[in-house]
Design a protein around this motif. Sequence first.
Motif, PDB file in Angstrom:
ATOM      1  N   GLN A 588      -5.891  41.780 -21.503  1.00  0.00           N
ATOM      2  CA  GLN A 588      -7.159  42.097 -22.160  1.00  0.00           C
ATOM      3  C   GLN A 588      -7.566  43.545 -21.909  1.00  0.00           C
ATOM      4  N   ASP A 605     -12.267  39.609 -26.443  1.00  0.00           N
ATOM      5  CA  ASP A 605     -12.168  38.348 -27.191  1.00  0.00           C
ATOM      6  C   ASP A 605     -11.493  38.536 -28.548  1.00  0.00           C
ATOM      7  N   TYR A 606     -10.625  39.564 -28.655  1.00  0.00           N
ATOM      8  CA  TYR A 606      -9.969  39.862 -29.937  1.00  0.00           C
ATOM      9  C   TYR A 606      -9.116  38.668 -30.374  1.00  0.00           C
ATOM     10  N   SER A 607      -9.189  38.330 -31.681  1.00  0.00           N
ATOM     11  CA  SER A 607      -8.434  37.181 -32.194  1.00  0.00           C
ATOM     12  C   SER A 607      -7.824  37.459 -33.567  1.00  0.00           C
ATOM     13  N   ASN A 665      -3.829  37.368 -27.808  1.00  0.00           N
ATOM     14  CA  ASN A 665      -3.655  36.335 -28.824  1.00  0.00           C
ATOM     15  C   ASN A 665      -2.247  36.306 -29.408  1.00  0.00           C
ATOM     16  N   LYS A 668      -0.292  33.510 -27.475  1.00  0.00           N
ATOM     17  CA  LYS A 668      -1.104  32.382 -27.058  1.00  0.00           C
ATOM     18  C   LYS A 668      -0.292  31.091 -27.082  1.00  0.00           C
TER      19      LYS A 668
END
Length: 848
Positions: A588, A605-607, A665, A668
């Motif tokens: 992160q 919180d990048y997605s 992500n 993941k």
Amino acid sequence: MTAAKLPRFSIALKLALRELRGGLSGFYIFLACIALGTGAIAAVNSVSRGITDAIASQGQTLLAGDIRFELNNRLANDQERAFLESLGQVALSTGLRSMARMPDGSQQALVEAKAVDGAYPLYGTVETEPKAPLKDLLASANGSFGALAAPLLLERLNVKVGDELLLGSVRLRISGILVTEPDALSEGFGFAPRLLLSQEALQASGLIQTGSLVEHAYKIKLNDPSIRNTLGARANREFPAAGWSIRTADRAAPSLTENVDRFSQFLTLVGLTALIVGGVGVANAVRAFLDSKRTSIATFKCLGAPAFVVTLIYLFQIMLIGSLGVIIGLALGAVAPFAAFGFLREFLPISADATLYPGALALAAAFGLLTTFAFAVLPLGHAREVPATALFREQSFDQTRLPSWPYLLAAAVALGGLAALAIFAADDRRIAVIFLAAVAGAFVLLRLVAAAISALARRSPRVNSPALRLAIGNIHRPGALTPSVVLSLGLGLALLVTLALIDGNLRRQLTGAMTQNAPNFFFVDIQSNEKEGVVETVKRLAPDGKIVQVPMLRGRILAFNGQDVARMNVPPAGRWVLRGDRGLTYTQNLPEGSSLVEGTWWDKDYSGEPLVSFSEEEGRELGLKLGDTVTVNVLGRNITAKIANFRKVEWRSLSINFVMVFSPNTFKGAPHAWLATLMDSTATPAKEGEILRAVTTAYPTVTTVRVKDALDIASQLLGQLATAIRAAAAVALVASVLVLAGALASGNRARTHDAVILKTLGGTRSMLMRAFSYEYMILGFATAVFALVAGGISAWFVVSRIMKMPATFLPDVAIMTVIGALVLTVGIGLAGTWRILGQKAAPVLREL
């Protein structure tokens, strides 16, 4: 060429051959210079070509198959395995690094474990002691599996054949010593000794877990060898997501071949430097020879010979003598592979016999002949201007002005051809251009240094010492030796200083700053359920230590912006990034020890779409920019990510660093292992040994790498490399010494006249010796200062700009350079002058 000029060529050749009957007196240094430079280039390229050809001719044995498909961190699935088996007989070998330890936990060592099946090897043989079938040596008996160990492993653990070891969770019995394995060269360089075992033993060890760094190589003996070179494209077309690395037998060891080519290119350029330095000796020898022939030249002119014919006579002589030097050099280069192969067989599994390599010899011959012509043309141009009146009085060539334009043009064309040949023959032409530009710049600077020394001597205040006053006058008088001496020694000493400073700086990094800043340990292949336990174990023994953990995956770069990297023309400096699998991670936050230089970091919180941070230096070398895409294959899946930023990475810190860092992500849910480091500056060797034993005993599947051991291996390799480089530099220095001796010899006639006149006027031999000593000391010191400045700048550029390391000037190298320059100039100068001072006055005075 007109018919009228043909008789002139014939007459010139006959007269040249007739004059050569008098022998080669005065040309021995000429011959040595050309032979030395030509021999160095011929030897280096012949040995390089021999190694490359041997690897190509033994490709099947070195690869242990016709073709190899390599997968990392996973086995081939059913469809892929069926495809491979349809091609021919398949042998599977699995490689990984792990810790071998004694059953009582007293000792442990890092090993390169290699597990093979019953089909291995498809080509070649495994040599063992005792000699026995490989299947029997690796078989299980009485609760343990057989294993073959390299001699170095037996030495490190102080064990012998028949003793037992633990690898992971399996007990191994050392059933023999591994002497050679046919495909060792194609496996690449290993930092640890080999341990050969069966696939069954590896499965029982428990080392192969999710995320483990394991390489599975499927080697195939093809039913139809003719399809070998088309199989790669077919396999990638039918299984685009396989991510396997495919290598054919004609490229069994590409890394070694590329390294041999690069190193031979470097040594060739050093040999070319020796040849160019020798070219100065050629010019000196030709000038002295033509000076001794001035009465013959004047006689030819008095008899009506055109200047064109006179020039041809001596050009033929010089090229014939130069050809003899080239032949001597080629003979040395031709025997070099036969001598080198006997030595190289101890380090490389080469079974082919050496032979003659015409291409390498032809390249060296071209270098030698072009150098001879290029440096002989200008003295010939001066000789052409000798007037017929020189027959009746002592008169040397007028070197204060340049020869006529055809000679200048011929020299320029020859030097241009020499440079073009060097660039054309180089693997990395950019380096060749830089090298040649540096040599040309050094020649110009040395000329300027010589002019500056002469100017300072001319303007120096009058001194009381007659000897010192005479020495200063000798430095700036017409026909002084200053340009020849400075040019002779300057380039060789500058090259030697450059290499010595590079070697010294690298050693300081390996033994000093790098060791101090490097972590104590790397812990590899930590499973997620072991992560907390490993940290707790290490913290208990090193409470003040700093532990860093990152997730670790492996992936291979397949494409940039959708273009297959295998079809891209990648600069040599960036090829290592695309060779094999690379370590990958995700995070992160910006990794510690890195700094952003372009772009922005992703939010915590990048997605969105997968993003990647690329190392700035490697990204620039590969021609990447922000917004480009990178496709990597990880665990059989192709993942494409956009470059979001570039970051500066301090590789020399040896901390955890990656070329590519992905947004979280991207992977993941993907299974992976962890990588950790321990940094504890207070840990003693005993404490490090305790940590190593504790982690290895509690977590046998975790690979623990002690950084100091890896640096020691790197230092040993650097020492071996430095020996070869110093030997090459010594060739250039020997050429410089020969040229220096030739320069002094070419000035002997003028020195003889000076000495006789001074002795006639009351000068003593001791006073003249002091004068000559002062002169040579001044010139030697000035040359050493230039070598230190030029070599220091060159070494700084290589270390700081190319190797990206701190560059430090080393005083001991400076002192040794100054001492060496003084010893060479004074020693050789006085040795040549002593005989001059013993000349009787009467014969010399009659010629004045």
